[in-house]
Design a protein around this motif. Structure first.
Motif, PDB file in Angstrom:
ATOM      1  N   SER A   8      -1.708   1.469   1.067  1.00  0.00           N
ATOM      2  CA  SER A   8      -2.689   0.498   1.553  1.00  0.00           C
ATOM      3  C   SER A   8      -2.011  -0.835   1.889  1.00  0.00           C
ATOM      4  N   VAL A   9      -1.078  -1.270   1.045  1.00  0.00           N
ATOM      5  CA  VAL A   9      -0.339  -2.511   1.301  1.00  0.00           C
ATOM      6  C   VAL A   9       0.460  -2.374   2.599  1.00  0.00           C
ATOM      7  N   LEU A  10       1.139  -1.253   2.758  1.00  0.00           N
ATOM      8  CA  LEU A  10       1.951  -1.029   3.957  1.00  0.00           C
ATOM      9  C   LEU A  10       1.089  -0.909   5.210  1.00  0.00           C
ATOM     10  N   GLU A  11      -0.051  -0.250   5.080  1.00  0.00           N
ATOM     11  CA  GLU A  11      -0.948  -0.095   6.227  1.00  0.00           C
ATOM     12  C   GLU A  11      -1.543  -1.447   6.626  1.00  0.00           C
ATOM     13  N   THR A  12      -1.958  -2.236   5.660  1.00  0.00           N
ATOM     14  CA  THR A  12      -2.512  -3.564   5.933  1.00  0.00           C
ATOM     15  C   THR A  12      -1.480  -4.444   6.644  1.00  0.00           C
ATOM     16  N   ALA A  13      -0.209  -4.282   6.262  1.00  0.00           N
ATOM     17  CA  ALA A  13       0.862  -5.060   6.890  1.00  0.00           C
ATOM     18  C   ALA A  13       1.252  -4.496   8.257  1.00  0.00           C
ATOM     19  N   GLY A  14       0.661  -3.372   8.646  1.00  0.00           N
ATOM     20  CA  GLY A  14       0.950  -2.779   9.952  1.00  0.00           C
ATOM     21  C   GLY A  14       2.267  -2.016   9.993  1.00  0.00           C
ATOM     22  N   LEU A  15       2.774  -1.622   8.823  1.00  0.00           N
ATOM     23  CA  LEU A  15       4.080  -0.959   8.770  1.00  0.00           C
ATOM     24  C   LEU A  15       3.989   0.564   8.805  1.00  0.00           C
ATOM     25  N   VAL A  16       2.832   1.103   8.438  1.00  0.00           N
ATOM     26  CA  VAL A  16       2.613   2.550   8.521  1.00  0.00           C
ATOM     27  C   VAL A  16       1.228   2.817   9.095  1.00  0.00           C
ATOM     28  N   GLU A  17       1.083   3.993   9.651  1.00  0.00           N
ATOM     29  CA  GLU A  17      -0.230   4.485  10.069  1.00  0.00           C
ATOM     30  C   GLU A  17      -0.564   5.683   9.189  1.00  0.00           C
TER      31      GLU A  17
END
Length: 117
Positions: free
Chosen positions: A61-70
């Motif tokens: 969730s942290v990575l997705e919010t930062a736009g780093l993963v889909e």
């Protein structure tokens, strides 16, 4: 207060460039694995990083919010699956983090050699 104009600027230190979102051990591992695999399944990450599903979900969730993963949810046969893909921004953030780590390692190694002399 005196200022030493010859003192190094602390923001020039490679450690200052480490990204808190990327640098956290689990998230760095997720990005590295996703970079290698292009697309990785949630269960694979959970098992190989030895995490609970809830803990892994929070990191994703942290990575997705930062736009780093889909994150893509779907089915493989009748089984629900979640796949993680590294974004272009995620790839760039990983490369930048690795660059800072390389500079940090080089600096430590250089200082260690100087101290031994």
């Amino acid at each position: 207060m005196t200022v030493d104009i010859n003192a190094p600027d602390p923001t020039d230190h490679p450690a200052a460039g480490l990204d808190e979102v990327v640098h956290q051990r689990v998230r760095l591992c997720i990005l590295a694995i996703a970079h290698e695999a292009r697309r990785v399944e949630f269960g694979y990450l959970r098992i190989h990083l030895d995490l609970t599903a809830g803990n892994l979900s929070k990191h994703l969730s942290v990575l997705e919010t930062a736009g780093l993963v889909e994150i893509e949810k779907g089915y493989e046969g009748k089984r629900a699956r979640t796949w993680i893909t590294l974004t272009t921004a995620g790839s760039a953030a990983l490369a930048e983090e690795i660059g800072h780590l390389k500079m940090l390692i080089a600096r430590v190694e250089t200082n260690t050699e100087v101290q031994r002399s």
